[in-house]
Scaffold this motif. Structure first.
Motif: not given
Length: 123
Positions: A24-33, A52-53, A102-106
């Protein structure tokens, strides 16, 4: 925003292993699951795994059955999908995606997607 690039796909015999990477590129990667999905030819996209994050919680599709492992390296901005005991039915294009819903599987709850990497398992 985050940009994702998958790599590591290829051709492998049944019973073999592959490790997919999602860089991933971008400083916000760690904020995403991050999730992994796959789509076989002529079939709908399906959920494979997510992390998860923090990396502390993981989610799996039933068909994984302990064969795959998902992990993330925050220093490298990369999520990995280690796939073992591969079967012919694992053949598909594998995508990683960053979750914004919200949904991890969707898959609809993931906004940013990579271009995919082909995994082909020969029987």
């Amino acid at each position: 925003q985050v940009q994702l690039v998958e790599s590591g796909g290829g051709l492998v015999q049944a019973g073999g292993s592959l490790r997919l990477s999602c860089a991933a590129s971008g400083r916000t990667f760690s904020t995403y699951a991050i999730g992994w999905f796959r789509q076989a030819a002529g079939k709908e996209r399906e959920f494979v795994a997510a992390i998860t994050q923090s990396g502390g919680t993981k989610f799996w599709a039933n068909f994984v059955k302990g064969r795959f492992n998902i992990s993330r390296d925050k220093a490298k901005n990369t999520v990995y999908l280690q796939m073992n005991s591969l079967k012919a039915e694992d053949t598909a294009v594998y995508y990683c995606a960053a979750k914004t819903g919200v949904n991890y599987r969707n898959g609809d709850d993931y906004r940013y997607w990579g271009q995919g990497t082909q995994v082909t398992v020969s029987s």
